[in-house]
Design an enzyme around this catalytic site. Structure first.
Site, PDB file in Angstrom:
ATOM      1  N   GLU A  77       4.322 -23.999 -46.224  1.00 50.72           N
ATOM      2  CA  GLU A  77       5.334 -24.450 -45.031  1.00 50.72           C
ATOM      3  C   GLU A  77       4.458 -24.765 -43.854  1.00 50.72           C
ATOM      4  O   GLU A  77       4.974 -25.072 -42.826  1.00 50.72           O
ATOM      5  CB  GLU A  77       6.230 -23.409 -44.682  1.00 50.72           C
ATOM      6  CG  GLU A  77       7.116 -22.890 -45.775  1.00 50.72           C
ATOM      7  CD  GLU A  77       8.312 -23.983 -46.168  1.00 50.72           C
ATOM      8  OE1 GLU A  77       8.158 -25.069 -45.680  1.00 50.72           O
ATOM      9  OE2 GLU A  77       9.177 -23.380 -46.877  1.00 50.72           O
ATOM     10  N   HIS A  96       8.166 -17.348 -39.859  1.00 51.05           N
ATOM     11  CA  HIS A  96       9.309 -17.832 -40.778  1.00 51.05           C
ATOM     12  C   HIS A  96       9.471 -16.682 -41.719  1.00 51.05           C
ATOM     13  O   HIS A  96       8.530 -16.399 -42.361  1.00 51.05           O
ATOM     14  CB  HIS A  96       8.795 -18.998 -41.487  1.00 51.05           C
ATOM     15  CG  HIS A  96       9.604 -19.204 -42.796  1.00 51.05           C
ATOM     16  ND1 HIS A  96      11.046 -19.465 -42.780  1.00 51.05           N
ATOM     17  CD2 HIS A  96       9.203 -19.593 -44.012  1.00 51.05           C
ATOM     18  CE1 HIS A  96      11.495 -19.561 -43.960  1.00 51.05           C
ATOM     19  NE2 HIS A  96      10.209 -19.741 -44.737  1.00 51.05           N
ATOM     20  N   HIS A  98      12.540 -14.831 -44.841  1.00 51.22           N
ATOM     21  CA  HIS A  98      13.576 -15.040 -45.647  1.00 51.22           C
ATOM     22  C   HIS A  98      14.502 -13.716 -45.392  1.00 51.22           C
ATOM     23  O   HIS A  98      14.973 -13.092 -46.465  1.00 51.22           O
ATOM     24  CB  HIS A  98      13.387 -14.977 -47.064  1.00 51.22           C
ATOM     25  CG  HIS A  98      12.551 -16.490 -47.494  1.00 51.22           C
ATOM     26  ND1 HIS A  98      12.138 -16.659 -48.574  1.00 51.22           N
ATOM     27  CD2 HIS A  98      12.141 -17.151 -46.624  1.00 51.22           C
ATOM     28  CE1 HIS A  98      11.750 -17.898 -48.751  1.00 51.22           C
ATOM     29  NE2 HIS A  98      11.508 -18.365 -47.334  1.00 51.22           N
ATOM     30  N   TYR A 117      25.769 -11.926 -26.382  1.00 48.73           N
ATOM     31  CA  TYR A 117      25.153 -12.635 -25.137  1.00 48.73           C
ATOM     32  C   TYR A 117      23.538 -12.579 -25.495  1.00 48.73           C
ATOM     33  O   TYR A 117      22.954 -13.521 -24.946  1.00 48.73           O
ATOM     34  CB  TYR A 117      25.202 -11.325 -23.896  1.00 48.73           C
ATOM     35  CG  TYR A 117      24.639 -10.383 -23.922  1.00 48.73           C
ATOM     36  CD1 TYR A 117      23.469 -10.108 -23.454  1.00 48.73           C
ATOM     37  CD2 TYR A 117      25.607  -9.060 -24.047  1.00 48.73           C
ATOM     38  CE1 TYR A 117      22.778  -8.797 -23.374  1.00 48.73           C
ATOM     39  CE2 TYR A 117      24.987  -7.935 -24.097  1.00 48.73           C
ATOM     40  CZ  TYR A 117      23.619  -7.667 -23.591  1.00 48.73           C
ATOM     41  OH  TYR A 117      23.145  -6.532 -23.574  1.00 48.73           O
ATOM     42  N   HIS A 159      17.919 -21.217 -47.153  1.00 49.97           N
ATOM     43  CA  HIS A 159      16.316 -20.878 -47.127  1.00 49.97           C
ATOM     44  C   HIS A 159      16.038 -19.636 -46.158  1.00 49.97           C
ATOM     45  O   HIS A 159      15.510 -18.719 -46.990  1.00 49.97           O
ATOM     46  CB  HIS A 159      15.501 -22.146 -46.619  1.00 49.97           C
ATOM     47  CG  HIS A 159      14.170 -22.082 -46.657  1.00 49.97           C
ATOM     48  ND1 HIS A 159      13.223 -23.204 -46.427  1.00 49.97           N
ATOM     49  CD2 HIS A 159      13.093 -21.071 -46.577  1.00 49.97           C
ATOM     50  CE1 HIS A 159      12.108 -22.741 -46.517  1.00 49.97           C
ATOM     51  NE2 HIS A 159      11.935 -21.633 -46.589  1.00 49.97           N
ATOM     52  N   TYR A 212      13.606 -11.551 -19.064  1.00 46.36           N
ATOM     53  CA  TYR A 212      13.809 -10.412 -19.942  1.00 46.36           C
ATOM     54  C   TYR A 212      12.793 -10.513 -20.932  1.00 46.36           C
ATOM     55  O   TYR A 212      12.445 -11.375 -21.450  1.00 46.36           O
ATOM     56  CB  TYR A 212      15.312 -10.398 -20.708  1.00 46.36           C
ATOM     57  CG  TYR A 212      15.894  -9.429 -21.271  1.00 46.36           C
ATOM     58  CD1 TYR A 212      15.985  -8.059 -20.866  1.00 46.36           C
ATOM     59  CD2 TYR A 212      15.580  -9.512 -23.029  1.00 46.36           C
ATOM     60  CE1 TYR A 212      16.446  -7.010 -21.706  1.00 46.36           C
ATOM     61  CE2 TYR A 212      15.936  -8.473 -23.533  1.00 46.36           C
ATOM     62  CZ  TYR A 212      16.341  -7.160 -23.161  1.00 46.36           C
ATOM     63  OH  TYR A 212      16.545  -6.146 -23.775  1.00 46.36           O
TER      64      TYR A 212
END
Length: 233
Positions: A77, A96, A98, A117, A159, A212
């Site tokens: 990837e 990334h 799964h 929020y 994915h 934040y």
């Protein structure tokens, strides 16, 4: 290898192990990268995280040649890591995974609307779902770039999820937050749906969340040379 580079590589491995231990990923299906100077360091393809050592991670030049260096090939990837970091200089790390709930929503090709929020953490009023393309392809990377416009995260249709942060620590924190929101949205759908916050309500939250979260910086040192160099295509 310089100490700072070694520490960054080890931090990537540590985060890989952490995300699997916390259920944010399974096996070696996910991948992580971190930027330093004009290169990124990325996990190698098809390797168990437990077997990884700092010197096994690959580097990819962020120039037009997309040249990789190392003893092991980069993740399959690598393209969306490379394209996102080239397009977004503020991105210092990409995660990334799964993860179960984010992937469940991605399988239905749903975005996550402003059901909470905390969606504002990701740069807008939703977390988009990128269109489907075969993993590891330029087509998928192109879809990711569209879904990530003005965002720090997206789902990948059928994915998984992708999160980008200014630092490695912040990217992983955001990945954990995204999976929590995906789980909450999933359960809300089982109860008949979710009440979506208005644009005005989300704008107020965006203002409050401006400072934040995790603010620590992660040093991204310059790479030392590694064993081989190959241009990725």
């Amino acid at each position: 290898m310089e100490l700072e580079e070694y520490q960054l590589r080890q931090a990537i491995i540590d985060q890989c192990l952490w995300m699997n231990a916390k259920g944010l990923n399974q096996g070696n299906s996910g991948n992580i990268s971190a930027r330093y100077k004009n290169q990124l360091i990325i996990t190698p393809t098809a390797m168990a995280y437990e077997a990884m050592r700092p010197e096994m991670l690959a580097t990819i030049s962020l120039d037009d040649q997309a040249e990789w260096q190392g003893s092991h090939q980069p993740s399959s990837e690598w393209r969306f890591h490379y394209d996102l970091m080239r397009a977004r200089p503020e991105i210092g790390a990409i995660v990334h995974t799964h993860s179960t709930y984010a992937t469940s929503l991605a399988i239905t090709r749903r975005s996550i609307p402003a059901v909470h929020y905390m969606i504002a953490l990701f740069g807008g009023n939703d977390v988009r779902c990128a269109d489907y393309a075969t993993y590891g392809t330029q087509a998928l990377s192109n879809h990711v770039l569209v879904a990530m416009q003005d965002r720090k995260a997206c789902l990948l249709a059928n994915h998984g999820m992708l999160v980008a942060g200014e630092t490695l620590a912040k990217a992983m924190w955001l990945a954990s937050e995204l999976e929590t929101l995906a789980e909450q949205y999933y359960h809300a759908l089982q109860l008949g749906g979710a009440v979506i916050l208005s644009d005005e309500q989300m704008a107020e939250v965006q203002a409050k969340l401006a400072n934040y979260g995790l603010n620590q910086a992660l040093t991204n040192p310059e790479s030392a040379s590694t064993k081989s160099a190959t241009t990725l295509k």
